[in-house]
Motif scaffolding. Structure first.
Motif, PDB file in Angstrom:
ATOM      1  N   ASP A 324       0.851  -1.185   0.000  1.00  0.00           N
ATOM      2  CA  ASP A 324       0.000   0.000   0.000  1.00  0.00           C
ATOM      3  C   ASP A 324       0.898   1.250   0.000  1.00  0.00           C
ATOM      4  OD1 ASP A 324      -3.130   0.598   1.084  1.00  0.00           O
ATOM      5  OD2 ASP A 324      -1.668   2.219   1.319  1.00  0.00           O
ATOM      6  N   ALA A 325       0.464   2.284  -0.734  1.00  0.00           N
ATOM      7  CA  ALA A 325       1.249   3.524  -0.819  1.00  0.00           C
ATOM      8  C   ALA A 325       1.585   4.093   0.560  1.00  0.00           C
ATOM      9  CB  ALA A 325       0.487   4.561  -1.641  1.00  0.00           C
ATOM     10  N   PHE A 326       0.699   3.875   1.515  1.00  0.00           N
ATOM     11  CA  PHE A 326       0.900   4.377   2.883  1.00  0.00           C
ATOM     12  C   PHE A 326       2.243   3.913   3.456  1.00  0.00           C
ATOM     13  CE2 PHE A 326      -0.283   3.205   7.487  1.00  0.00           C
ATOM     14  CZ  PHE A 326       0.073   4.446   7.999  1.00  0.00           C
ATOM     15  N   VAL A 327       2.570   2.635   3.283  1.00  0.00           N
ATOM     16  CA  VAL A 327       3.781   2.102   3.915  1.00  0.00           C
ATOM     17  C   VAL A 327       4.990   2.074   2.968  1.00  0.00           C
ATOM     18  CG1 VAL A 327       2.498   0.749   5.611  1.00  0.00           C
ATOM     19  CG2 VAL A 327       3.163  -0.322   3.442  1.00  0.00           C
ATOM     20  N   ALA A 328       4.808   2.532   1.739  1.00  0.00           N
ATOM     21  CA  ALA A 328       5.916   2.490   0.768  1.00  0.00           C
ATOM     22  C   ALA A 328       7.187   3.175   1.290  1.00  0.00           C
ATOM     23  CB  ALA A 328       5.470   3.086  -0.567  1.00  0.00           C
ATOM     24  N   PRO A 329       7.082   4.355   1.943  1.00  0.00           N
ATOM     25  CA  PRO A 329       8.344   4.972   2.404  1.00  0.00           C
ATOM     26  C   PRO A 329       9.121   4.081   3.367  1.00  0.00           C
ATOM     27  CG  PRO A 329       6.428   6.275   3.136  1.00  0.00           C
ATOM     28  CD  PRO A 329       5.923   5.244   2.172  1.00  0.00           C
ATOM     29  N   ILE A 330       8.429   3.296   4.171  1.00  0.00           N
ATOM     30  CA  ILE A 330       9.132   2.418   5.124  1.00  0.00           C
ATOM     31  C   ILE A 330       9.853   1.317   4.348  1.00  0.00           C
ATOM     32  CG2 ILE A 330       8.960   1.061   7.239  1.00  0.00           C
ATOM     33  CD1 ILE A 330       6.320   2.392   7.869  1.00  0.00           C
ATOM     34  N   LEU A 331       9.144   0.694   3.435  1.00  0.00           N
ATOM     35  CA  LEU A 331       9.743  -0.418   2.685  1.00  0.00           C
ATOM     36  C   LEU A 331      10.902   0.066   1.810  1.00  0.00           C
ATOM     37  CD1 LEU A 331       9.070  -3.534   2.146  1.00  0.00           C
ATOM     38  CD2 LEU A 331       8.408  -2.706  -0.120  1.00  0.00           C
ATOM     39  N   TYR A 332      10.705   1.199   1.118  1.00  0.00           N
ATOM     40  CA  TYR A 332      11.717   1.660   0.150  1.00  0.00           C
ATOM     41  C   TYR A 332      12.979   2.182   0.824  1.00  0.00           C
ATOM     42  CZ  TYR A 332       8.778   0.779  -3.909  1.00  0.00           C
ATOM     43  OH  TYR A 332       8.039   0.152  -4.887  1.00  0.00           O
ATOM     44  N   ALA A 333      12.869   2.554   2.096  1.00  0.00           N
ATOM     45  CA  ALA A 333      14.067   3.012   2.816  1.00  0.00           C
ATOM     46  C   ALA A 333      15.110   1.896   2.889  1.00  0.00           C
ATOM     47  CB  ALA A 333      13.681   3.459   4.225  1.00  0.00           C
ATOM     48  N   ILE A 334      14.647   0.659   2.930  1.00  0.00           N
ATOM     49  CA  ILE A 334      15.557  -0.465   3.162  1.00  0.00           C
ATOM     50  C   ILE A 334      16.529  -0.668   1.988  1.00  0.00           C
ATOM     51  CG2 ILE A 334      15.697  -2.935   3.694  1.00  0.00           C
ATOM     52  CD1 ILE A 334      12.942  -2.600   5.131  1.00  0.00           C
ATOM     53  N   PRO A 335      16.036  -0.854   0.764  1.00  0.00           N
ATOM     54  CA  PRO A 335      16.981  -1.049  -0.349  1.00  0.00           C
ATOM     55  C   PRO A 335      17.848   0.176  -0.606  1.00  0.00           C
ATOM     56  CG  PRO A 335      14.737  -0.782  -1.172  1.00  0.00           C
ATOM     57  CD  PRO A 335      14.630  -0.958   0.306  1.00  0.00           C
ATOM     58  N   VAL A 336      17.313   1.345  -0.299  1.00  0.00           N
ATOM     59  CA  VAL A 336      18.077   2.574  -0.508  1.00  0.00           C
ATOM     60  C   VAL A 336      19.294   2.601   0.445  1.00  0.00           C
ATOM     61  CG1 VAL A 336      17.862   5.042  -0.010  1.00  0.00           C
ATOM     62  CG2 VAL A 336      16.217   3.937  -1.514  1.00  0.00           C
ATOM     63  N   GLN A 337      19.084   2.147   1.669  1.00  0.00           N
ATOM     64  CA  GLN A 337      20.212   2.054   2.618  1.00  0.00           C
ATOM     65  C   GLN A 337      21.169   0.927   2.210  1.00  0.00           C
ATOM     66  OE1 GLN A 337      18.366   1.516   6.456  1.00  0.00           O
ATOM     67  NE2 GLN A 337      17.969   3.708   6.727  1.00  0.00           N
ATOM     68  N   ILE A 338      20.613  -0.182   1.743  1.00  0.00           N
ATOM     69  CA  ILE A 338      21.475  -1.299   1.310  1.00  0.00           C
ATOM     70  C   ILE A 338      22.363  -0.844   0.144  1.00  0.00           C
ATOM     71  CG2 ILE A 338      21.543  -3.646   0.342  1.00  0.00           C
ATOM     72  CD1 ILE A 338      18.860  -4.196   1.761  1.00  0.00           C
ATOM     73  N   LEU A 339      21.781  -0.041  -0.752  1.00  0.00           N
ATOM     74  CA  LEU A 339      22.573   0.463  -1.883  1.00  0.00           C
ATOM     75  C   LEU A 339      23.796   1.227  -1.378  1.00  0.00           C
ATOM     76  CD1 LEU A 339      22.968   1.010  -4.937  1.00  0.00           C
ATOM     77  CD2 LEU A 339      21.475   3.016  -4.670  1.00  0.00           C
ATOM     78  N   ALA A 340      23.588   2.111  -0.418  1.00  0.00           N
ATOM     79  CA  ALA A 340      24.723   2.884   0.125  1.00  0.00           C
ATOM     80  C   ALA A 340      25.761   1.946   0.737  1.00  0.00           C
ATOM     81  CB  ALA A 340      24.225   3.885   1.167  1.00  0.00           C
ATOM     82  N   TYR A 341      25.287   0.936   1.448  1.00  0.00           N
ATOM     83  CA  TYR A 341      26.202  -0.036   2.066  1.00  0.00           C
ATOM     84  C   TYR A 341      27.021  -0.765   1.001  1.00  0.00           C
ATOM     85  CZ  TYR A 341      27.934  -4.156   4.489  1.00  0.00           C
ATOM     86  OH  TYR A 341      28.751  -5.147   4.966  1.00  0.00           O
ATOM     87  N   GLU A 342      26.358  -1.221  -0.062  1.00  0.00           N
ATOM     88  CA  GLU A 342      27.060  -1.965  -1.113  1.00  0.00           C
ATOM     89  C   GLU A 342      28.075  -1.079  -1.834  1.00  0.00           C
ATOM     90  OE1 GLU A 342      26.970  -5.185  -1.758  1.00  0.00           O
ATOM     91  OE2 GLU A 342      25.391  -5.692  -0.322  1.00  0.00           O
ATOM     92  N   VAL A 343      27.741   0.185  -2.009  1.00  0.00           N
ATOM     93  CA  VAL A 343      28.686   1.112  -2.648  1.00  0.00           C
ATOM     94  C   VAL A 343      29.902   1.311  -1.741  1.00  0.00           C
ATOM     95  CG1 VAL A 343      29.035   3.478  -3.477  1.00  0.00           C
ATOM     96  CG2 VAL A 343      26.896   2.290  -3.985  1.00  0.00           C
ATOM     97  N   ALA A 344      29.647   1.458  -0.446  1.00  0.00           N
ATOM     98  CA  ALA A 344      30.756   1.643   0.500  1.00  0.00           C
ATOM     99  C   ALA A 344      31.682   0.423   0.489  1.00  0.00           C
ATOM    100  CB  ALA A 344      30.209   1.906   1.904  1.00  0.00           C
ATOM    101  N   LEU A 345      31.089  -0.773   0.379  1.00  0.00           N
ATOM    102  CA  LEU A 345      31.914  -1.993   0.296  1.00  0.00           C
ATOM    103  C   LEU A 345      32.829  -1.927  -0.920  1.00  0.00           C
ATOM    104  CD1 LEU A 345      29.643  -5.123   0.987  1.00  0.00           C
ATOM    105  CD2 LEU A 345      31.318  -4.062   2.506  1.00  0.00           C
ATOM    106  N   LEU A 346      32.263  -1.517  -2.062  1.00  0.00           N
ATOM    107  CA  LEU A 346      33.070  -1.432  -3.287  1.00  0.00           C
ATOM    108  C   LEU A 346      34.163  -0.378  -3.149  1.00  0.00           C
ATOM    109  CD1 LEU A 346      30.206  -1.676  -5.942  1.00  0.00           C
ATOM    110  CD2 LEU A 346      31.932  -3.417  -5.462  1.00  0.00           C
ATOM    111  N   LYS A 347      33.861   0.687  -2.413  1.00  0.00           N
ATOM    112  CA  LYS A 347      34.822   1.768  -2.227  1.00  0.00           C
ATOM    113  C   LYS A 347      35.862   1.416  -1.159  1.00  0.00           C
ATOM    114  CE  LYS A 347      33.547   5.524  -4.519  1.00  0.00           C
ATOM    115  NZ  LYS A 347      34.454   6.204  -5.435  1.00  0.00           N
ATOM    116  N   GLY A 348      35.561   0.428  -0.338  1.00  0.00           N
ATOM    117  CA  GLY A 348      36.493   0.037   0.719  1.00  0.00           C
ATOM    118  C   GLY A 348      36.608   1.046   1.857  1.00  0.00           C
TER     119      GLY A 348
END
Ligand code: M6R
Length: 364
Positions: A324-348
């Motif tokens: 539901d659109a109501f909870v989308a911001p909660i769900l979408y925050a997760i992959p967005v944070q994972i993306l930053a984590y994965e980029v940091a791993l690549l950057k070391g």
């Protein structure tokens, strides 16, 4: 310890479903399955206005909270980062509510606003992870998020737990203010209670996020776009990327693109879109088409229906569970944070202890 994970941040990212679930348990009546919060030190039906203040990720949670409180509970909300709120000194109504959001409960700027607004006669409600903190002691009411200890400097599960509490608050106010009928309340509550399972599904498809990370890791600048209640999720994504990978990122409301930042776009500036299928999706789609027409590389977080419409526009798409659109911001925050984590791993980089940063900022 890290329970076998490489970093506290990785461990804490995996704890999102549990943090959301435990927080929901705290705010749900086990018999009626309704969202139930402790008694407020005011009558929510008569509340004239709320003032929200916080720093960093907690501020972005507050922006989503404003969206929910205004749209669902029809409560006017004023919001600013804590370091500005006190000096802007906006006039406060009689009997207003001040809502402070903080993982640690010790952030100097947020604590300063708490004391300032208390002095101005506001009832203080704090959304805290560390409930026995200075802010906890000085509040009229503490709404605890139940995220468990967060060690990584970059906030992860505390952010989704904050959003969960704010969603519960908006539903409760809406009920008390008579702005949401029972059927709608039940539907939104069900969407919220379903979130831990939807959030857990994200962790079985990390490859798509890792592919995105390879593109982002090569960039010097990244644009994050969102709309509506997902605009603050774009801001959260940009902050997290800057914080742990040291790549410059900026978030814009997608509609603002053509008022300036579109001039930055070329093949070297990836555009990360937070694009669930909501009533704002088609507007987002045309903003992304504009960016693509200028050579932009579009990386999109969306759902199955959105993926279908984005297939000729986005270079990479991460398909998230339908919610539901109501909870989308909660769900979408997760992959967005994972993306930053994965980029940091690549950057070391030093993921858990990024340079120049402290977990809790106790000076102004
Ligand atoms: O403890 P607090 O929630 O008050 O902290 C607020 C910010 O300092 C915090 O969210 C900061 O922005 C994080 N490092 C973001 O990941």
């Amino acid at each position: 310890g890290k329970d076998g994970y490489r970093h506290f941040m990785e461990k804490e990212l995996h704890e999102h479903p549990v943090a959301i679930g435990q927080t929901l348990q705290r705010v749900t009546d086990p018999v009626t399955r309704r969202i139930t919060l402790p008694d407020f030190p005011f009558n929510a039906a008569e509340l004239p206005r709320a003032t929200i203040s916080a720093c960093g990720s907690a501020y972005y949670a507050g922006l989503v909270g404003r969206y929910w409180l205004e749209s669902l509970a029809r409560l006017p909300v004023d919001i600013d980062v804590a370091s500005e709120m006190r000096y802007r000194a906006p006039p406060q109504p009689d009997q207003g509510m001040a809502l402070l959001i903080s993982q640690s409960g010790e952030t100097a700027d947020t604590l300063g606003v708490l004391r300032f607004l208390k002095e101005a006669g506001q009832k203080i409600v704090s959304v805290l992870n560390v409930e026995h903190s200075t802010m906890g002691r000085e509040s009229d009411l503490v709404l605890g998020m139940v995220a468990g200890p967060e060690i990584s400097v970059a906030s992860t599960k505390a952010f989704t737990a904050q959003l969960t509490v704010l969603a519960a608050l908006a539903l409760t106010f809406a009920r008390e203010r008579g702005t949401l009928d029972t059927a709608a309340e039940q539907e939104l509550t069900a969407a919220l209670l379903d979130l831990p399972s939807r959030a857990a599904e994200i962790f079985s498809h990390l490859e798509g996020i890792r592919d995105m990370a390879r593109v982002v890791a090569q960039a010097r600048d990244v644009l994050y776009l969102g709309r509506g209640s997902c605009m603050p999720i774009a801001q959260e994504g940009a902050l997290k990327l800057k914080e742990i990978s040291y790549i410059h990122a900026e978030a814009y409301a997608a509609g603002e693109l053509k008022h300036g930042p579109i001039s930055l776009i070329d093949q070297t500036v990836p555009v990360v879109a937070i694009a669930p299928s909501t009533i704002l999706f088609d507007k987002m789609l045309s903003n992304l088409q504009e960016a693509k027409a200028r050579g932009g590389r579009i990386l999109a977080f969306t759902d199955a229906a959105g993926a279908e419409k984005l297939k000729d526009v986005a270079e990479q798409i991460v398909v998230l569970p339908d919610v539901d659109a109501f909870v989308a911001p909660i769900l979408y925050a997760i992959p967005v944070q994972i993306l930053a984590y994965e980029v940091a791993l690549l950057k070391g980089t030093d993921v858990d202890q990024p340079r120049n940063l402290a977990k809790s900022v106790t000076v102004e």
